[in-house]
Design an enzyme around this catalytic site. Structure first.
Site, PDB file in Angstrom:
ATOM      1  N   HIS A  58     -24.402   0.191 -13.297  1.00 50.15           N
ATOM      2  CA  HIS A  58     -25.212  -0.133 -14.477  1.00 50.15           C
ATOM      3  C   HIS A  58     -25.026  -1.575 -14.943  1.00 50.15           C
ATOM      4  O   HIS A  58     -25.765  -2.036 -15.816  1.00 50.15           O
ATOM      5  CB  HIS A  58     -24.837   0.820 -15.620  1.00 50.15           C
ATOM      6  CG  HIS A  58     -23.411   0.649 -16.050  1.00 50.15           C
ATOM      7  ND1 HIS A  58     -22.348   1.006 -15.234  1.00 50.15           N
ATOM      8  CD2 HIS A  58     -22.869   0.122 -17.177  1.00 50.15           C
ATOM      9  CE1 HIS A  58     -21.216   0.711 -15.854  1.00 50.15           C
ATOM     10  NE2 HIS A  58     -21.504   0.175 -17.031  1.00 50.15           N
ATOM     11  N   ASP A  59     -24.043  -2.279 -14.385  1.00 55.12           N
ATOM     12  CA  ASP A  59     -23.788  -3.673 -14.773  1.00 55.12           C
ATOM     13  C   ASP A  59     -24.247  -4.669 -13.708  1.00 55.12           C
ATOM     14  O   ASP A  59     -23.968  -5.863 -13.817  1.00 55.12           O
ATOM     15  CB  ASP A  59     -22.286  -3.898 -15.010  1.00 55.12           C
ATOM     16  CG  ASP A  59     -21.816  -3.333 -16.340  1.00 55.12           C
ATOM     17  OD1 ASP A  59     -22.651  -3.172 -17.249  1.00 55.12           O
ATOM     18  OD2 ASP A  59     -20.611  -3.051 -16.464  1.00 55.12           O
ATOM     19  N   ASP A 114     -13.405   2.506 -18.323  1.00 59.11           N
ATOM     20  CA  ASP A 114     -14.007   1.216 -18.649  1.00 59.11           C
ATOM     21  C   ASP A 114     -12.926   0.184 -18.966  1.00 59.11           C
ATOM     22  O   ASP A 114     -11.938   0.501 -19.620  1.00 59.11           O
ATOM     23  CB  ASP A 114     -14.915   1.442 -19.874  1.00 59.11           C
ATOM     24  CG  ASP A 114     -15.736   0.229 -20.228  1.00 59.11           C
ATOM     25  OD1 ASP A 114     -16.555  -0.196 -19.400  1.00 59.11           O
ATOM     26  OD2 ASP A 114     -15.571  -0.279 -21.352  1.00 59.11           O
ATOM     27  N   GLU A 120     -12.159   0.309 -14.005  1.00 59.65           N
ATOM     28  CA  GLU A 120     -12.910  -0.950 -13.887  1.00 59.65           C
ATOM     29  C   GLU A 120     -11.910  -2.083 -14.047  1.00 59.65           C
ATOM     30  O   GLU A 120     -11.299  -2.216 -15.097  1.00 59.65           O
ATOM     31  CB  GLU A 120     -13.986  -1.003 -14.976  1.00 59.65           C
ATOM     32  CG  GLU A 120     -14.821  -2.262 -14.910  1.00 59.65           C
ATOM     33  CD  GLU A 120     -15.722  -2.442 -16.123  1.00 59.65           C
ATOM     34  OE1 GLU A 120     -16.758  -3.097 -15.972  1.00 59.65           O
ATOM     35  OE2 GLU A 120     -15.390  -1.952 -17.223  1.00 59.65           O
ATOM     36  N   ASP A 144     -17.574   8.521 -18.427  1.00 61.64           N
ATOM     37  CA  ASP A 144     -17.060   7.192 -18.736  1.00 61.64           C
ATOM     38  C   ASP A 144     -16.024   7.315 -19.848  1.00 61.64           C
ATOM     39  O   ASP A 144     -16.287   7.964 -20.865  1.00 61.64           O
ATOM     40  CB  ASP A 144     -18.212   6.311 -19.231  1.00 61.64           C
ATOM     41  CG  ASP A 144     -18.415   5.087 -18.361  1.00 61.64           C
ATOM     42  OD1 ASP A 144     -17.482   4.271 -18.316  1.00 61.64           O
ATOM     43  OD2 ASP A 144     -19.478   4.950 -17.744  1.00 61.64           O
TER      44      ASP A 144
END
Length: 576
Positions: free
Chosen positions: A340-341, A207, A263, A101
């Site tokens: 994960h979100d 991210d 993202e 990430d």
């Protein structure tokens, strides 16, 4: 005739790992890097080509590691830089690649850069973050604009020492870096990217990739009259210098043949998305569009009724992301339902009732394997893990996003029990916490997440259903969700031209119960049909393919019926 070599990341299957919840090797209740290393053979056995590790950097953990204190160090409970180097090497030794990430929109407020920046107005790093003087409204001190943060409240934090506000699009402990400063950008590339690329990392999931250029930072329109702070995602995403910043970042990555997946929230204009992923533009290899996982969400993510959407909504969202590769596009796309979100896909899009969860998990695996683009699986998805039950109270929700939302509802409604019950219900459906519970490895103590003699309880409560859903049992069960995922990933590789690269067409967008789409590649064609209901449905093909000769390639049930689809059954047919 020359054969053009496809980039390695196009046909890859990526497996996302959330370190805190994957596997605890030392019994402290927190997953760690050695736990990941111990299960690399398991991950490879699924048919995975790439692993993606969520932030494992040194962090105060206000937002589960997305608040980074030092890009060049590892969060101590996870391990050390040496452990990371071993993980990189062990992954490569198994023929897989590894991505990390990349969190560079903001740092932790404990990062040494920010510590210097906030120390005085004339510090050389003052301009590495975004500082603004207060506005005065009716003699009162007010922040520079009315934007709401992603975790509720203003995006501006008052700093007593230097008498200015700093910007944080997320938590107050996550100040935004100032990408307008070229010196800051160079420091980011060196510390956050090259440090790990030099150690063999194969790329990054980037991210909040479209937030670096903030534009003019004017007030957002009032869309939430009950609040002083207003949603401003369309203002601070996709600002005027994004193309320039990403091209500069890409120049660093290209030296290492590193992949990027960005993202990309708040980007309704697909032309804009296409610029990000166009091969010619050389900005990003691909992005995560949130169209599919946002289906059924309210104006605020949690302000929604569970299952508040129709299947046509879901299909249109999938079409938008699939169309990123429709000719003449030179872009690429992604396929994902979990990360994960997000909460668990079986609970959201099929049914987690005991009699349906396996069927739902298999059908979604088949559907995803038949969609074009790079495929991403989230830990536990291959087992068919589901949301935790509604009987768990708010003490089990550890995520800052969940607790802030619940507190906001309590505050706005004066602790109205009906409103709080509705808030809890929507969190039970959509909260990020559901993806963060420990992996269910076995039926032993702590579901096998921690060693049997662990000194500490797992940091989050393990699920109670490990007796029907765990990795150990599924490895030897040919009818398990895991076995079906393995099979589907083999099918996807065998028919990669058609399934990974083929052109997607929805054949009956408005059908309320069935999802039927075709894939076409140079004269070859396949049709996928999925029953998104908990009842058997007549097997009906749309007129476009009704008279074609069909050969069943795969079904998600053992004995597919002639004239009907079972509840939550999916099939792929090859057309002659």
């Amino acid at each position: 005739m020359t054969v053009v070599q496809r980039p390695w990341w196009k046909d890859g299957v990526v497996y996302q790992i959330y370190p805190a919840s994957f596997k605890d090797s030392n019994g402290d209740g927190i997953g760690d890097l050695n736990g990941i290393i111990s299960e690399l053979d398991y991950i490879r056995s699924i048919g995975v080509d790439v692993i993606w590790i969520c932030p494992m950097y040194d962090s105060p953990q206000v937002d589960m590691g997305y608040d980074i204190r030092d890009y060049e160090d590892v969060y101590a409970p996870y391990g050390t830089v040496q452990d990371m180097e071993r993980l990189i090497n062990e992954t490569h030794d198994r023929g897989m690649r590894i991505i990390l990430d990349l969190v560079v929109n903001h740092t932790s407020d404990q990062h040494k850069w920010f510590q210097e920046s906030r120390s005085s107005k004339d510090n050389p790093k003052r301009d590495w973050y975004i500082w603004r003087p207060a506005r005065t409204v009716n003699g009162e001190r007010k922040p520079p604009n009315n934007w709401v943060s992603n975790f509720t409240g203003s995006v501006w934090q008052w700093d007593e020492l230097t008498q200015e506000y700093y910007l944080h699009l997320f938590c107050p402990e996550q100040p935004d870096l100032n990408w307008e400063n070229p010196e800051t950008r160079q420091a980011i590339y060196k510390s956050a990217m090259e440090f790990w690329l030099e150690r063999g990392v194969d790329g990054f999931r980037v991210d909040t990739v479209n937030m670096y250029s903030k534009g003019e930072m004017l007030d957002a329109p009032v869309t939430d009259p009950g609040s002083e702070w207003q949603p401003a995602g369309l203002q601070y995403c996709n600002g005027p210098r994004m193309a320039e910043f990403l091209a500069e970042m890409n120049a660093v990555l290209e030296k290492y043949d590193a992949m990027t997946v960005g993202e990309c929230p708040n980007t309704p204009d697909m032309k804009r998305v296409l610029q990000y992923v166009s091969a010619k533009e050389r900005q990003l290899n691909m992005v995560f569009q949130f169209d599919v996982v946002d289906v059924g969400q309210g104006p605020y993510k949690f302000q929604t009724t569970p299952k508040n959407y129709t299947l046509p909504h879901f299909k249109r969202a999938i079409a938008r992301t699939q169309d990123l590769i429709r000719p003449p596009s030179d872009g690429w796309t992604t396929v994902f339902l979990e990360n994960h979100d997000q909460s668990r896909s079986i609970t959201r899009f099929t049914s987690d009732a005991p009699e349906h969860r396996v069927a739902g998990g298999k059908m979604l695996a088949l559907m995803m394997a038949a969609l074009s683009g790079t495929l991403f699986i989230y830990q536990g998805q291959e087992l068919g893990m589901t949301n935790f039950p509604e009987s768990w109270d708010m003490s089990e929700y550890k995520d800052v996003d969940s607790s802030n939302y619940y507190k906001m509802v309590a505050q706005r409604t004066n602790n109205d029990p009906t409103a709080l019950a509705a808030a809890h219900k929507s969190l039970q459906h959509l909260a990020r916490d559901h993806s963060r519970v420990p992996m269910s490895w076995s039926t032993g103590p702590h579901n096998g997440f921690s060693p049997p003699d662990a000194k500490a309880e797992p940091w989050m409560r393990p699920l109670e259903d490990a007796n029907v859903c765990n990795a150990k049992q599924q490895k030897t069960n040919e009818k398990s969700v895991l076995a079906f995922w393995k099979h589907m990933l083999q099918v996807r590789k065998e028919y990669s031209d058609l399934l990974v690269h083929g052109q997607y067409d929805d054949l009956d967008v408005e059908h309320p119960d069935l999802f039927v789409f075709s894939k076409t590649w140079k004269g070859k064609k396949a049709v996928t049909i999925c029953n998104f209901t908990d009842k058997a449905q007549a097997l009906e093909f749309p007129r476009q393919v009704r008279d074609e000769k069909r050969e069943l390639l795969v079904s998600s049930v053992d004995q597919p019926g002639d004239g009907e689809l079972a509840a939550f059954e999916g099939r792929i047919y090859l057309l002659a």
